[in-house]
Write an enzyme that holds these catalytic residues in place. Structure first.
Site, short mmCIF file in Angstrom:
data_model
loop_
_atom_site.label_atom_id
_atom_site.label_comp_id
_atom_site.label_asym_id
_atom_site.label_seq_id
_atom_site.Cartn_x
_atom_site.Cartn_y
_atom_site.Cartn_z
CB SER A 254 -0.88 0.24 1.29
OG SER A 254 -1.50 1.33 1.57
CG HIS B 130 -3.72 -1.44 -1.34
ND1 HIS B 130 -5.33 -2.25 -1.61
CD2 HIS B 130 -3.88 -0.96 -0.10
CE1 HIS B 130 -5.87 -2.21 -0.66
NE2 HIS B 130 -5.48 -1.30 0.40
CG ASP C 231 -5.01 2.08 1.50
OD1 ASP C 231 -5.60 1.65 1.54
OD2 ASP C 231 -4.59 1.93 1.81
CG MET D 114 -8.24 7.15 3.14
SD MET D 114 -7.22 7.12 4.45
CE MET D 114 -6.82 5.46 4.57
CG HIS E 15 -9.32 -0.05 0.26
ND1 HIS E 15 -8.82 -0.51 1.45
CD2 HIS E 15 -10.30 -0.32 0.31
CE1 HIS E 15 -9.59 -0.63 2.63
NE2 HIS E 15 -10.72 -0.82 1.84
CG MET F 102 -11.11 2.72 3.29
SD MET F 102 -9.76 2.96 3.86
CE MET F 102 -8.90 2.58 2.20
CG MET G 283 -11.68 -2.80 6.08
SD MET G 283 -9.71 -2.85 5.02
CE MET G 283 -8.58 -2.17 6.28
N GLY H 50 -0.12 1.90 9.58
CA GLY H 50 0.60 1.71 10.48
C GLY H 50 -0.21 1.20 12.17
CG ASP I 186 -5.93 -2.77 3.59
OD1 ASP I 186 -4.85 -2.47 4.09
OD2 ASP I 186 -6.32 -2.43 2.85
N GLY I 187 -4.23 -4.76 6.28
CA GLY I 187 -4.32 -3.24 7.81
C GLY I 187 -3.02 -4.90 8.96
C1 DX5 Z 1 -6.22 1.21 6.42
C2 DX5 Z 1 -5.80 1.32 4.49
C3 DX5 Z 1 -4.91 0.23 4.66
C4 DX5 Z 1 -2.81 0.86 4.97
C5 DX5 Z 1 -2.63 -0.26 6.19
O1 DX5 Z 1 -7.57 2.01 5.87
O2 DX5 Z 1 -6.85 0.49 4.23
O3 DX5 Z 1 -4.71 -0.17 3.37
O4 DX5 Z 1 -2.79 1.46 4.10
O5 DX5 Z 1 -1.00 0.35 6.23
P1 DX5 Z 1 -0.61 -1.58 7.64
O6 DX5 Z 1 -0.37 -2.61 6.20
O7 DX5 Z 1 0.68 -0.30 7.96
O8 DX5 Z 1 -1.36 -1.66 8.34
ZN ZN Z 2 -6.55 -0.70 2.19
#
Ligand code: DX5
Ligand code: ZN
Length: 218
Positions: A8, A33, A35, A37, A66, A68, A137, A145, A176-177
């Site tokens: 990601s 990936h 993200d 938001m 992805h 969100m 998730m 992080g 993911d996460g």
């Molecule tokens: C969180 C994201 C993830 C994030 C994962 O909302 O959807 O894709 O980048 O990060 P790590 O691997 O650091 O948990």
């Molecule tokens: Zn993600």
């Protein structure tokens, strides 16, 4: 089916995004990936279609986008046009799930649905055949992080069983996460096929070595 690693870029240095993409291109990563938001569905903002379009023009790996964001059905076309190869939206933010999934597929894009940690996999029973993949998730979405929520391992097992019981052998399970080199082998054992990793890759001293180690384990 081949298991895939999807670093990601949320955890990369946005001032040098091109360098992060070049690193992924020469690594063993399978997908990038992305993200997205909106500061509404999740309490954070990242990037949208113009940045994804630039990433598409720069990189050759498929983009795993992805979403969100609230009301994803209204913006699917923007992300398809920007170059998503894989496109997932949050179950909690959508209303007409089946319509959105079949629309994404009709555009030649892999269609996925994402479940927050508190949304049961049983909610998917009636739309599982419409999904190319399900993203579970393993943290509450919004930030990189965070720490993997341990209960999610049971959820992966339940989804694997559902996949088997419903004869959806081609369905891929994405996680993911909080994925890292310590827990990735165990997640594979439970039936995960696509592994997202953000901070474990980009906050390490040698991201390519981490990608190599993860790929060996999946
Ligand atoms: C969180 C994201 C993830 C994030 C994962 O909302 O959807 O894709 O980048 O990060 P790590 O691997 O650091 O948990
Ligand atoms: Zn993600």
């Amino acid at each position: 089916m081949n298991n895939l690693l999807a670093p990601s870029i949320l955890s990369s240095d946005f001032l040098h995004l091109g360098k992060a993409l070049d690193l992924l291109e020469r690594s063993e990563a399978d997908l990038i990936h992305c993200d997205v938001m909106d500061g509404h569905f999740v309490p954070n903002l990242s990037f949208g279609p113009p940045v994804i379009r630039q990433i598409r023009a720069h990189a050759s790996l498929p983009l795993d986008v992805h979403l969100m964001l609230s009301n994803p059905e209204a913006v699917l076309d923007q992300y398809i046009d920007a170059g998503a190869g894989w496109l997932s939206f949050q179950y909690e933010a959508a209303v007409h799930h089946q319509r959105a999934l079949s629309y994404i597929k009709s555009k030649g894009v892999k269609a996925g649905i994402v479940l927050n940690p508190s949304t049961p996999v049983e909610s998917l029973r009636d739309i599982l055949p419409d999904c190319d993949y399900v993203l579970l998730m393993s943290v509450n979405p919004g930030f990189g992080g965070q720490t993997f929520i341990p209960q999610i391992t049971e959820k992966i097992k339940r989804l694997s069983r559902l996949r088997q019981n419903m004869a959806c052998q081609d369905l891929m399970i994405e996680i993911d996460g909080g994925v890292n080199t310590d827990n990735i082998s165990e997640l594979k054992k439970y039936g995960v096929n696509i592994f997202v990793a953000g901070s474990a890759v980009f906050h390490s001293k040698d991201p390519e070595a981490v990608i190599h180690e993860m790929k060996k384990k999946i």
